[in-house]
Design a protein around this motif. Sequence first.
Motif, PDB file in Angstrom:
ATOM      1  N   GLU A  63       0.825  -1.207   0.000  1.00 12.07           N
ATOM      2  CA  GLU A  63       0.000   0.000   0.000  1.00 12.07           C
ATOM      3  C   GLU A  63       0.862   1.261   0.000  1.00 12.07           C
ATOM      4  N   GLU A  64       2.170   1.085   0.022  1.00  6.43           N
ATOM      5  CA  GLU A  64       3.079   2.226   0.138  1.00  6.43           C
ATOM      6  C   GLU A  64       3.343   2.905  -1.201  1.00  6.43           C
ATOM      7  N   ILE A  65       3.117   2.208  -2.305  1.00  6.58           N
ATOM      8  CA  ILE A  65       3.416   2.817  -3.602  1.00  6.58           C
ATOM      9  C   ILE A  65       2.365   3.877  -3.935  1.00  6.58           C
ATOM     10  N   SER A  66       2.741   4.816  -4.782  1.00  8.52           N
ATOM     11  CA  SER A  66       1.840   5.902  -5.152  1.00  8.52           C
ATOM     12  C   SER A  66       0.661   5.366  -5.962  1.00  8.52           C
ATOM     13  N   LEU A  67      -0.389   6.176  -6.059  1.00 10.08           N
ATOM     14  CA  LEU A  67      -1.554   5.775  -6.833  1.00 10.08           C
ATOM     15  C   LEU A  67      -1.181   5.560  -8.294  1.00 10.08           C
ATOM     16  N   SER A  68      -0.361   6.429  -8.857  1.00 15.33           N
ATOM     17  CA  SER A  68       0.045   6.291 -10.253  1.00 15.33           C
ATOM     18  C   SER A  68       0.807   4.996 -10.472  1.00 15.33           C
ATOM     19  N   ASP A  69       1.725   4.668  -9.546  1.00 16.94           N
ATOM     20  CA  ASP A  69       2.498   3.431  -9.666  1.00 16.94           C
ATOM     21  C   ASP A  69       1.600   2.205  -9.485  1.00 16.94           C
ATOM     22  N   ALA A  70       0.609   2.315  -8.609  1.00 18.91           N
ATOM     23  CA  ALA A  70      -0.320   1.200  -8.398  1.00 18.91           C
ATOM     24  C   ALA A  70      -1.105   0.915  -9.677  1.00 18.91           C
ATOM     25  N   LEU A  71      -1.574   1.965 -10.338  1.00 12.38           N
ATOM     26  CA  LEU A  71      -2.317   1.787 -11.584  1.00 12.38           C
ATOM     27  C   LEU A  71      -1.420   1.234 -12.685  1.00 12.38           C
ATOM     28  N   SER A  72      -0.170   1.675 -12.725  1.00  7.17           N
ATOM     29  CA  SER A  72       0.798   1.141 -13.698  1.00  7.17           C
ATOM     30  C   SER A  72       1.023  -0.351 -13.464  1.00  7.17           C
ATOM     31  N   LYS A  73       1.097  -0.742 -12.196  1.00  6.28           N
ATOM     32  CA  LYS A  73       1.269  -2.156 -11.850  1.00  6.28           C
ATOM     33  C   LYS A  73       0.078  -2.976 -12.350  1.00  6.28           C
ATOM     34  N   LEU A  74      -1.127  -2.451 -12.186  1.00  3.53           N
ATOM     35  CA  LEU A  74      -2.317  -3.156 -12.673  1.00  3.53           C
ATOM     36  C   LEU A  74      -2.305  -3.282 -14.196  1.00  3.53           C
ATOM     37  N   GLU A  75      -1.844  -2.224 -14.869  1.00  8.24           N
ATOM     38  CA  GLU A  75      -1.726  -2.288 -16.328  1.00  8.24           C
ATOM     39  C   GLU A  75      -0.785  -3.410 -16.746  1.00  8.24           C
ATOM     40  N   ILE A  76       0.334  -3.531 -16.056  1.00 10.05           N
ATOM     41  CA  ILE A  76       1.312  -4.580 -16.370  1.00 10.05           C
ATOM     42  C   ILE A  76       0.697  -5.963 -16.186  1.00 10.05           C
ATOM     43  N   GLU A  77      -0.066  -6.135 -15.105  1.00  2.00           N
ATOM     44  CA  GLU A  77      -0.694  -7.433 -14.841  1.00  2.00           C
ATOM     45  C   GLU A  77      -1.739  -7.767 -15.904  1.00  2.00           C
ATOM     46  N   VAL A  78      -2.480  -6.774 -16.359  1.00  2.64           N
ATOM     47  CA  VAL A  78      -3.455  -7.005 -17.431  1.00  2.64           C
ATOM     48  C   VAL A  78      -2.732  -7.418 -18.710  1.00  2.64           C
ATOM     49  N   GLU A  79      -1.663  -6.723 -19.042  1.00  2.95           N
ATOM     50  CA  GLU A  79      -0.907  -7.032 -20.255  1.00  2.95           C
ATOM     51  C   GLU A  79      -0.317  -8.438 -20.180  1.00  2.95           C
ATOM     52  N   LYS A  80       0.168  -8.822 -19.026  1.00  2.00           N
ATOM     53  CA  LYS A  80       0.710 -10.177 -18.841  1.00  2.00           C
ATOM     54  C   LYS A  80      -0.373 -11.223 -19.111  1.00  2.00           C
ATOM     55  N   THR A  81      -1.564 -10.973 -18.599  1.00  8.00           N
ATOM     56  CA  THR A  81      -2.662 -11.924 -18.792  1.00  8.00           C
ATOM     57  C   THR A  81      -3.064 -11.989 -20.257  1.00  8.00           C
ATOM     58  N   LYS A  82      -3.055 -10.860 -20.943  1.00  8.50           N
ATOM     59  CA  LYS A  82      -3.335 -10.856 -22.387  1.00  8.50           C
ATOM     60  C   LYS A  82      -2.339 -11.739 -23.128  1.00  8.50           C
ATOM     61  N   ASN A  83      -1.065 -11.602 -22.802  1.00  8.62           N
ATOM     62  CA  ASN A  83      -0.033 -12.402 -23.463  1.00  8.62           C
ATOM     63  C   ASN A  83      -0.220 -13.892 -23.169  1.00  8.62           C
ATOM     64  N   ASP A  84      -0.548 -14.220 -21.910  1.00  9.00           N
ATOM     65  CA  ASP A  84      -0.768 -15.622 -21.551  1.00  9.00           C
ATOM     66  C   ASP A  84      -1.965 -16.203 -22.304  1.00  9.00           C
ATOM     67  N   LEU A  85      -2.992 -15.398 -22.487  1.00  9.73           N
ATOM     68  CA  LEU A  85      -4.172 -15.851 -23.220  1.00  9.73           C
ATOM     69  C   LEU A  85      -3.826 -16.132 -24.685  1.00  9.73           C
ATOM     70  N   ARG A  86      -3.022 -15.254 -25.273  1.00 14.07           N
ATOM     71  CA  ARG A  86      -2.612 -15.465 -26.665  1.00 14.07           C
ATOM     72  C   ARG A  86      -1.823 -16.774 -26.811  1.00 14.07           C
ATOM     73  N   VAL A  87      -0.976 -17.074 -25.835  1.00 10.91           N
ATOM     74  CA  VAL A  87      -0.187 -18.307 -25.877  1.00 10.91           C
ATOM     75  C   VAL A  87      -1.094 -19.526 -25.737  1.00 10.91           C
ATOM     76  N   PHE A  88      -2.094 -19.441 -24.875  1.00  8.39           N
ATOM     77  CA  PHE A  88      -2.974 -20.575 -24.607  1.00  8.39           C
ATOM     78  C   PHE A  88      -3.913 -20.865 -25.774  1.00  8.39           C
ATOM     79  N   HIS A  89      -4.359 -19.824 -26.448  1.00 14.75           N
ATOM     80  CA  HIS A  89      -5.378 -19.985 -27.492  1.00 14.75           C
ATOM     81  C   HIS A  89      -4.810 -20.635 -28.741  1.00 14.75           C
ATOM     82  N   LYS A  90      -5.563 -21.618 -29.258  1.00  9.95           N
ATOM     83  CA  LYS A  90      -5.213 -22.277 -30.523  1.00  9.95           C
ATOM     84  C   LYS A  90      -6.446 -22.251 -31.429  1.00  9.95           C
ATOM     85  N   PRO A  91      -6.383 -21.532 -32.553  1.00 13.04           N
ATOM     86  CA  PRO A  91      -7.549 -21.463 -33.454  1.00 13.04           C
ATOM     87  C   PRO A  91      -7.944 -22.844 -33.956  1.00 13.04           C
TER      88      PRO A  91
END
Length: 410
Positions: free
Chosen positions: A188-216
């Motif tokens: 909880e010590e990180i700034s609000l801007s850094d917290a939101l940036s961290k969430l963006e990174i986690e979303v992007e990671k999940t997007k990449n994992d989904l692309r790897v998992f998906h097979k047309p």
Amino acid sequence: MKEIKPIASANPFNVVRSIPTFQIPPNKIIVRDDVENDPIFTSRYVAFLSGKTNVHYTRMSISRIRRGFWRSAKSEFELIEETIRNNDVDSIKDLITSGIRLSLHIYENPNKNDDFSYVCADDTPIHVAYEELGISVVPVVLMGKPRDLEESAITIRSIPRGDKDYISLIEGATPVRLNGFHNFLKSEEISLSDALSKLEIEVEKTKNDLRVFHKPARDANHYHHSLHSVLVRAKEHVESIRLLVDNGKLMVATSLLRPLHELALTFYIDWLMPMHMYQYLQLASVMSSDKWDVECEKRRKRNVSEGVLKADANRIKIAHLKAFRFCSVVAEKARIFPLGEEYHKSIYSFLSDMVHHDFSMTARYIDTLDHGDNMVFNENVEHTIRHVAHATISCILSRIRSDIGSAAGA
């Protein structure tokens, strides 16, 4: 594999989520001689198909579900498990990685000395496929009372239609409220801007994992595409909130939490029943509740004219209207959302005030005339942005990651 061309359309019916089905005469169906029948599963499934009892669609950790079933032998239990054929499992894995989510039919484990809470007698190759793909939380059809649930459940009952086959429709829901959510921020010590940036990174990671998992696959299914669209929208919201925060526009940033919250509500109800609820989500995106009511009344009259009992025709209409409300009314979605209805009410009223600029918002801006545009009363706004964005993104990411295999990680 043929090239996949962009849909380039806002037509919700271009989103393919159904499983290709074929009619096969009963005399053409071959049943393996080495698969033993589970009388408990058979009796419960027949009771459901005949409308005598209901079932509950939900999500369950696969680690709680035993393959096979227990047969009572005097004072002991004997475990019966079918021999799994690798070709069957490989075919099912291809379906899953293409976006199809098959449900496991389960009931409470009668052997109280066993470590597993539930048994799966009929869908064991599907269980193996999920396990081998690393999918930790799977769609299930619970045949029995909805207790000790991990996620909310949608209740389904079969309704007779005269000479036609029974139709299985929504009867109700069992909400499950969770006490917390996965902590992606860690501190909880990180700034609000850094917290939101961290969430963006986690979303992007999940997007990449989904692309790897998906097979047309040859037959398109857009479940994974639906998940990806949620992730793209979620990242757009969080990034926009962060940019506004960095520019000192906290009140405007807060107003973007409302569409982010509603995105999560719609995602959750779709995730619970990925092969079923999409039909009503499609309808709700192009039709008002009044028009749907008119359509359901036409269907009711048609059913009656075709020999369906009036009481059953009315039940079918009510079930269709109920399912539509689940997918179109924010309060109905919130009722089964894992953070609870009270959480929704507490933040939604505040976020609605932000959007509509009622007099509580006027009060927050009252000093700007005399003391400058920066004199906005922002007390607790940073905390609200951090908490709601974190909770909402966590609810989305943790469920998608559990649904796309071991590639997604923790």
